[in-house]
Design a protein around this motif. Structure first.
Motif: not given
Length: 572
Positions: A455-461, A505
């Motif tokens: 559920t994190q943002s793509d950058d965090q992932a 996503a």
């Protein structure tokens, strides 16, 4: 050279895989157990000397009304003790220790050991036909276990420390350090291990040395018997063993009959135990208390066969009553008196060169072995009590006969297993399942993994995957999955190379690479390896997630579990 600081001691004792730290804890256990047992024996002496005068076992000097009333008054005192203490502390004795070893992650509550201490003082001080060994084992095991918990030992090492406390208690009570070691291994831990021997021996020897320092040489029984028999005595020794095996089976059955009486209220059961014991004591005062004086008379040939017969019958009934109706103390001491009486009686009636006194000593070993399923501990007890190596061979014959009848012929369980079975509890005896049940899942745990919440943002992932360790736990709403970093990183690279306008996503892209059978089972409490294997049998999963506290989560993979089950070595 300065002594180590408290912090250095705590660091040493807290090493998870240090044998030296376990030995040190064993020695501390031996000292602490001997001091507590000394306090217990001094308290018991103080109580009994007010009644009996010169020595604690002299119940024969009491008047008949006093002998009748004493166990009843003791039962009333026990009822008050149970009434005004917390219910959770009432589980006591060796059965409680065995149960906590299997179902309590090898943790013994301190309150139960304290309750056992005072309950045993009342039971023994009022002359109930019970022994000091069960309370001693519980108190000793409790001391060792609390030390282990303070040192943050893992469950398997807490279990080993319970063995240390057991050996220290038996060593202190009987001045038989080697029998204490074997009793701990044979009855409590139900296994022999090279790792366990050293700390348990350290605890037993330290306890014996400390007790001798406090009280001097203090053998529970004194004898100078020398075996003068020949090979022609072997059939008679075997017959004696077979008969004592039948007696042990009858004792087990008698205890179960009293347990099954339709008296569901503890006060009624305790009062009945006091009434029966008091009534028997009117005619046979030897049934009261530990009975060490009567055992000494039997193994020194001072009792004629008619007296031995009367003592045998009365002690058999009184002990069955006390144990079956729940008087909170041990049963080994009375069992030894029953065995000594039976052995002495057979020595008087059977032909051969063996004296009644010598048969009384062998009867003690045979009865203890058959009732507890502890042949090695019983044999070593004979050696240490008689200080005569020549007694071991005939003792082996008698113990063999007793165990053949009781354990193998009639398939009578250990008395402790019978007591637990009455409460609806069982003790695992299959060696493989026992080994699994003795180890905890947390002992395999590792924190070397990365959690990835999709559920994190793509950058965090992206940053999480880049810095990930070998194992990555994908956290979805409904479950967690275990993925190796390599295919996960490849999936992220493929996702990055896709045109931004057609790129899905990241969560959807990573979900697609979740392999089959990779779901993790989340457990909310530490479980043993036997329970873990059973969970894996029910569903194909990759392992377990366990949160020992609210701030941390650890991982146990199926591969880790398989490695432990298929290779040698201790758990780390």
């Amino acid at each position: 050279m300065p002594l180590p600081s408290i912090r250095q001691w705590r660091r040493l004792l807290g090493k998870p895989d240090g044998l030296l730290s376990l030995i040190i804890l064993g020695c501390i256990t031996g000292i602490a157990t001997s001091l507590v047992m000394a306090l217990f024996m001094l308290g018991l002496d103080l109580i009994l000397q007010q009644l009996n005068g010169a020595y604690r076992d002299d119940f024969e000097s009491l008047s008949a009304p006093t002998r009748f009333a004493l166990p009843i008054l003791g039962s009333l005192a026990l009822i008050l003790l149970f009434r005004f203490t917390p219910t959770h502390s009432h589980a006591i004795g060796i059965t409680h220790v065995l149960d906590r070893l299997q179902r309590g992650r090898s943790r013994l509550p301190a309150s139960n050991a304290v309750f056992q201490f005072f309950a045993a003082l009342i039971s023994l001080g009022s002359g109930h036909s019970v022994g000091q060994e069960g309370p001693a084992v519980h108190v000793g095991a409790g001391i060792a276990n609390q030390l282990g918990q303070k040192a943050n030992r893992v469950p398997s090492q807490l279990r080993l420390l319970i063995g240390c406390g057991t050996a220290a208690a038996i060593s202190s009570a009987f001045d038989t350090p080697l029998a204490g070691v074997l009793f701990a291994m044979e009855v409590i831990l139900m296994e022999y291990s090279l790792l366990g021997f050293t700390p348990i021996i350290a605890a037993s020897v330290t306890s014996a040395a400390m007790t001798r320092f406090l009280f001097g040489e203090h053998p529970a029984f004194v004898t100078d018997l020398a075996y003068q028999g020949s090979l022609t005595d072997l059939p008679f020794l075997l017959i004696a063993g077979l008969l004592i095996g039948l007696l042990a089976a009858g004792f087990n059955r008698s205890v179960r009959l009293f347990m099954q009486l339709r008296l569901h209220q503890r006060p009624a059961r305790l009062l009945l135990a006091g009434l029966i014991t008091g009534t028997l004591a009117l005619g046979v005062p030897e049934v009261l208390g530990l009975g060490h004086d009567t055992i000494n008379q039997a193994i020194n040939g001072e009792l004629v066969w008619s007296v031995l017969l009367v003592v045998l019958i009365a002690k058999f009934i009184a002990t069955s009553t006390a144990v079956g109706l729940g008087v909170p103390a041990g049963l080994i001491g009375p069992t030894l008196l029953i065995g000594a009486s039976a052995g002495g009686l057979m020595g008087s009636l059977l032909p051969g060169d063996g004296s009644p006194a010598f048969y009384a000593l062998l009867g003690m070993a045979a009865m203890m072995s058959a009732v507890l399923h502890a042949p090695l501990a019983a044999l070593i007890a004979v050696l240490e009590l008689s200080l005569n190596a020549h007694a071991v061979f005939p003792a082996m014959i008698v113990v063999l006969g007793a165990n053949l009848v009781c354990q193998h012929g009639l398939r009578i369980p250990s008395i402790y297993h019978s007591l637990l079975a009455f409460k609806g509890l069982t003790i695992e005896t299959n060696p493989v399942r026992t080994a699994l049940a003795q180890r905890s899942l947390s002992e395999l745990a590792t924190g070397q993994f990365t959690r990835l919440d999709l559920t994190q943002s793509d950058d965090q992932a992206l940053r999480t995957v880049k810095d990930a360790q070998r194992w990555v736990v994908l956290q979805l709403t409904e479950a967690s999955y275990l993925i190796d970093k390599t295919p996960l990183s490849q999936a992220v690279q493929d996702w990055v190379q896709l045109p931004a306008e057609t790129r899905p996503a990241m969560a959807d892209a990573l979900k697609a690479v979740i392999p089959p059978f990779s779901r993790l089972v989340e457990v909310n409490q530490d479980i043993n390896l036997l329970e873990a294997v059973r969970l894996l049998q029910r569903e194909d999963t990759a392992g377990f997630l366990y949160s020992p506290d609210i701030t941390s989560t650890v991982l146990i993979t199926r591969a880790q579990l398989a490695t432990v089950l298929t290779t040698e070595g201790d758990l780390r």
